[in-house]
Design a protein around this motif. Sequence first.
Motif, mmCIF file in Angstrom:
data_model
loop_
_atom_site.group_PDB
_atom_site.id
_atom_site.type_symbol
_atom_site.label_atom_id
_atom_site.label_comp_id
_atom_site.label_asym_id
_atom_site.label_seq_id
_atom_site.Cartn_x
_atom_site.Cartn_y
_atom_site.Cartn_z
ATOM 1 N N GLU A 135 0.820 -1.212 0.000
ATOM 2 C CA GLU A 135 0.000 0.000 0.000
ATOM 3 C C GLU A 135 0.853 1.261 0.000
ATOM 4 O OE1 GLU A 135 -3.515 0.007 0.031
ATOM 5 O OE2 GLU A 135 -3.220 -2.135 -0.378
ATOM 6 N N GLY A 136 2.046 1.181 0.551
ATOM 7 C CA GLY A 136 2.919 2.342 0.644
ATOM 8 C C GLY A 136 4.091 2.038 1.556
ATOM 9 N N GLU A 137 5.028 2.982 1.651
ATOM 10 C CA GLU A 137 6.215 2.770 2.471
ATOM 11 C C GLU A 137 5.820 2.439 3.906
ATOM 12 O OE1 GLU A 137 9.553 5.644 4.311
ATOM 13 O OE2 GLU A 137 9.672 5.467 2.122
ATOM 14 N N THR A 138 6.316 1.297 4.393
ATOM 15 C CA THR A 138 5.953 0.799 5.721
ATOM 16 C C THR A 138 7.219 0.573 6.540
ATOM 17 O OG1 THR A 138 3.972 -0.286 4.859
ATOM 18 C CG2 THR A 138 4.815 -1.063 6.980
ATOM 19 N N ASP A 161 8.078 10.173 3.522
ATOM 20 C CA ASP A 161 7.347 9.336 2.566
ATOM 21 C C ASP A 161 6.689 8.126 3.225
ATOM 22 O OD1 ASP A 161 8.071 10.928 0.345
ATOM 23 O OD2 ASP A 161 10.012 9.906 0.213
ATOM 24 N N THR A 162 6.947 7.908 4.514
ATOM 25 C CA THR A 162 6.394 6.736 5.200
ATOM 26 C C THR A 162 4.892 6.868 5.365
ATOM 27 O OG1 THR A 162 8.458 6.448 6.435
ATOM 28 C CG2 THR A 162 6.520 5.303 7.262
ATOM 29 N N ARG A 163 4.190 5.831 4.950
ATOM 30 C CA ARG A 163 2.723 5.835 5.063
ATOM 31 C C ARG A 163 2.253 5.113 6.323
ATOM 32 N NH1 ARG A 163 -1.534 3.928 0.323
ATOM 33 N NH2 ARG A 163 -3.456 4.428 1.474
#
Length: 470
Positions: A135-138, A161-163
């Motif tokens: 889904e995104g940067e984890t 940028d971490t989601r």
Amino acid sequence: MIALTLAEITAAVGGDLRVAGEHTPETVVDGLVDTDSRTMRPGSIFVAKPGAETDGHRFVGAAVEAGAVLAIVEHPVDVPVSQIVVSDAVVALGELARAVVGRVRAGGGLRIVGITGSNGKTTTKNFLARILADEGETVAPINSFNNEVGAPVTMLRVTHDTRYLVSEFGAAGPGSIARLAGLVEPDLVVVLMVGLAHAGGFGGIEATAKAKSELVSAARVPGTAVLNADDPRVWAMRELAEHRGLRVVGFGQSDAAEVRAHDIVVSASGTTCTIEVAGERRPLRLRVLGAHHVTNALAALTAAVQLGVAPADAIARLETVEIAERWRMQPMGNDRVRIINDAYNASPDSMAAALRTLAQITGPDERTVAVLGAMSELGDSAGEEHDRIGLLAVRLNIRRIVVVGPEARRLYLAAVGEGSWDSEAVHLPDQDAAFEYLRTELRDGDRVLVKSSNSVGLRHLGDRLGELFS
């Protein structure tokens, strides 16, 4: 870590800045933050944490040689590097994490998940991180980084940028989860179970339950509490959650759960079940061994759905996970002699679950072998709980019970007393003796579980057996 000036870091940790070389208070730093000098690389920040066996201040020089450009210390060190002097390095580490996560969160794109429980934290963290990574940067902990050092070190890996930040919180004692979770105030919290793991340090299981509930108290409002509906002590936390204004979502096999598992089947190739989620039933085929990991998968799935992940996508990603973590129900060996190395940690609940899994995945023409060490941190319950595991191993018809180490002798005596005679149960003094015994005792068709608390170190015996029969 995100880019901060030395002055900003100093303000965050409440310290006294002493610049060196060409540095000024406006010098920007954005490197790795850690207490281990061996992980340093160019641009890193070294936190000199005093310890019981050694003192991080002794390794500031090594950290600088490896590339560290800033040291957070409790007293000045005669090393040519900029230093921030604080009264408590571990507290400073946490405050820096608080400041960094707060800045990233202010940008509006970061969601934070906190996970706790007596068992299953690391597996659930890994499951959820796998789902969210697409889904995104984890950002999620490496191994079991869930204490006063590991949790902040993980938090400091977030970027703009971490989601998603997935934090795992272990309880060193009353108030420890509150302090750690309070650094970030998770948007969503997951409580897995309340068991006897570490109960000796809390004064009993009810005190353990209170410690775990600290995560619910630390959640950001409005937020979500994902609770195990099958564990009465966890499910009772819904009253606290609702009182605080959190949405409560249950997972488990009971009717109270919104996300449920049905028809669980365990085999040597993994675990299958049917998942009921969002009004639909979907099959789940976990590669990870053991029915108990279905609970962890349910927790991760429930959390992911609450974060907006489609159930079908979450399930598909769960099915790609091959092992929960190294030394956690890790298959080793070969088709003739299969080793299950589950000796990263052990509690009465996880020990019982692993033994049941061993019995479930062993065919009628195969032999069960349990190599068991002590369960630590059980306090006054230690003797009784080791007795219980010895009795369970016999009642599950485990054909060879190999007990290792003096701390686990009571488990061996309980197995013998229950009727494990004629060398079906043996007690060996240490890992080397156990390896020599098993090297000649194991035969084709054996299915071998290696299980103990981390401090006992049987995971290394499991590795040796896995290599021997690879």
